[in-house]
Design an enzyme around this catalytic site. Structure first.
Site, short mmCIF file in Angstrom:
data_model
loop_
_atom_site.label_atom_id
_atom_site.label_comp_id
_atom_site.label_asym_id
_atom_site.label_seq_id
_atom_site.Cartn_x
_atom_site.Cartn_y
_atom_site.Cartn_z
N GLU A 64 18.17 -22.19 -11.28
CA GLU A 64 17.04 -22.28 -12.25
C GLU A 64 16.62 -20.78 -12.36
OE1 GLU A 64 13.55 -22.40 -13.70
OE2 GLU A 64 13.44 -22.13 -11.82
N SER A 65 16.28 -20.26 -13.49
CA SER A 65 16.21 -18.99 -13.61
C SER A 65 14.85 -18.43 -12.96
CB SER A 65 16.29 -18.62 -15.13
OG SER A 65 15.20 -19.36 -15.89
N CYS A 170 13.49 -24.34 -23.33
CA CYS A 170 13.66 -24.42 -21.92
C CYS A 170 13.13 -25.98 -21.64
CB CYS A 170 12.77 -23.53 -21.40
SG CYS A 170 12.84 -23.58 -19.48
N ASP A 177 14.31 -20.65 -26.52
CA ASP A 177 15.57 -19.86 -25.94
C ASP A 177 16.43 -19.25 -26.96
OD1 ASP A 177 15.05 -20.11 -23.13
OD2 ASP A 177 15.74 -21.95 -23.11
N HIS A 209 20.43 -23.24 -20.89
CA HIS A 209 21.42 -22.46 -21.30
C HIS A 209 22.88 -23.02 -21.06
CE1 HIS A 209 18.05 -20.18 -21.83
NE2 HIS A 209 18.62 -18.99 -21.25
N GLU A 210 23.27 -23.10 -19.87
CA GLU A 210 24.76 -23.70 -19.37
C GLU A 210 24.93 -24.91 -20.11
OE1 GLU A 210 22.60 -21.30 -15.92
OE2 GLU A 210 21.95 -22.78 -17.63
N ARG A 238 14.35 -13.66 -20.43
CA ARG A 238 12.98 -14.28 -19.88
C ARG A 238 12.97 -13.80 -18.47
NH1 ARG A 238 11.67 -19.27 -20.07
NH2 ARG A 238 13.13 -20.23 -21.14
N GLY A 239 11.86 -13.28 -18.16
CA GLY A 239 11.58 -12.99 -16.83
C GLY A 239 12.42 -12.10 -16.11
#
Length: 263
Positions: A64-65, A170, A177, A209-210, A238-239
């Site tokens: 998780e980003s 997201c 996104d 995304h994946e 992002r981030g």
């Protein structure tokens, strides 16, 4: 600094939603770029670098980003002997998170780019014939695979198609996104208008995304029946992170982790 900051998300649940069970029908990896990596040298002086990560698609978890942002942020006041030690720590922790709950089969790739190499980092758009040139109506903003079709009764063709119009949201934050998408295939010619409308149909879809790229791969595979297929998406950051999933039906080298202008 602790690897416990990393939050793995099991891939299986989302894959089951698109009919993926057992052996995967694709190869590939998730290519990440971290733009906000910093640590302290043994004398307490800050160091900065870019980092490229390659997470194998066969790993049981995606990362998780936001948790990766927090994890990388925890390096800021940590002393390391040198960049090699940073690279080794990143590889060990990210590999553990990607395979948490399973036996490690392949490690996460990690490459650091020092500040003295920043000006050599290229910017390039995805190659291929742009679908965005098409003047058409778009009315659907949730994934609609029935928009896809191909000339299965004609001779196969080899094409590379691209679009900058992809957007999803997201599932955690609801934020947009944005991405550029590249479709490379050999097989029945895909209807380009239908493909563009299909990519646009993700506009209100909530998905990692994946997961989006794997859904695109499976929908094109099932609806258009290509003999060979590759899907690459490069999402805006992002981030301090961008994520660029790549899925392919046949063995090949991973694409260069090379950012586009919007990234």
């Amino acid at each position: 600094m602790s690897a416990t900051l990393l939050r793995p998300n099991h891939r299986a649940a989302q894959r089951q939603l698109i009919g993926l069970t057992g052996k995967l029908p694709f190869l590939g990896a998730d290519l990440w770029t971290a733009f906000e990596l910093s640590w302290l040298n043994p004398r307490g002086k800050p160091q900065v670098a870019l980092a490229h990560f390659s997470v194998p698609c066969e790993s049981v978890n995606l990362i998780e980003s936001r948790s990766l942002t927090r994890y990388l942020g925890s390096f800021s006041n940590t002393q390391f002997a040198d960049a090699t030690e940073v690279q080794q720590r990143l590889r060990a922790d990210l590999t553990e998170a990607a395979w948490r709950g399973a036996v490690v089969q392949s490690s996460v790739g990690v490459r650091l780019i020092g500040a003295d190499q920043f000006d050599a980092e290229p910017i390039a758009e995805l190659s291929g014939l742009s679908l965005d040139r098409l003047d058409l109506d778009c009315e659907c903003y949730t994934p609609a695979p029935d928009l896809l079709c191909a000339a299965t009764d004609e001779e196969p063709v080899s094409e590379v198609l691209s679009s900058r119009l992809f957007r999803s949201t997201c599932p955690v934050t609801g934020q947009p996104d944005w991405a550029s998408v590249q479709i490379s295939y050999f097989g029945p010619q895909i209807d380009q208008a239908g493909l563009l409308r299909y990519l646009v149909s993700y506009r209100d879809h909530a998905g990692f995304h994946e997961d989006c790229v794997e859904r695109i791969f499976m929908d094109i595979s099932q609806r258009c029946q290509p003999h060979k297929l590759s899907v690459l998406a490069r999402f805006t950051r992002r981030g301090g992170l961008d994520i660029n999933p790549f899925r392919t039906s046949y063995p090949q080298a991973l694409p260069l982790n090379q950012r586009t202008a919007r990234q």
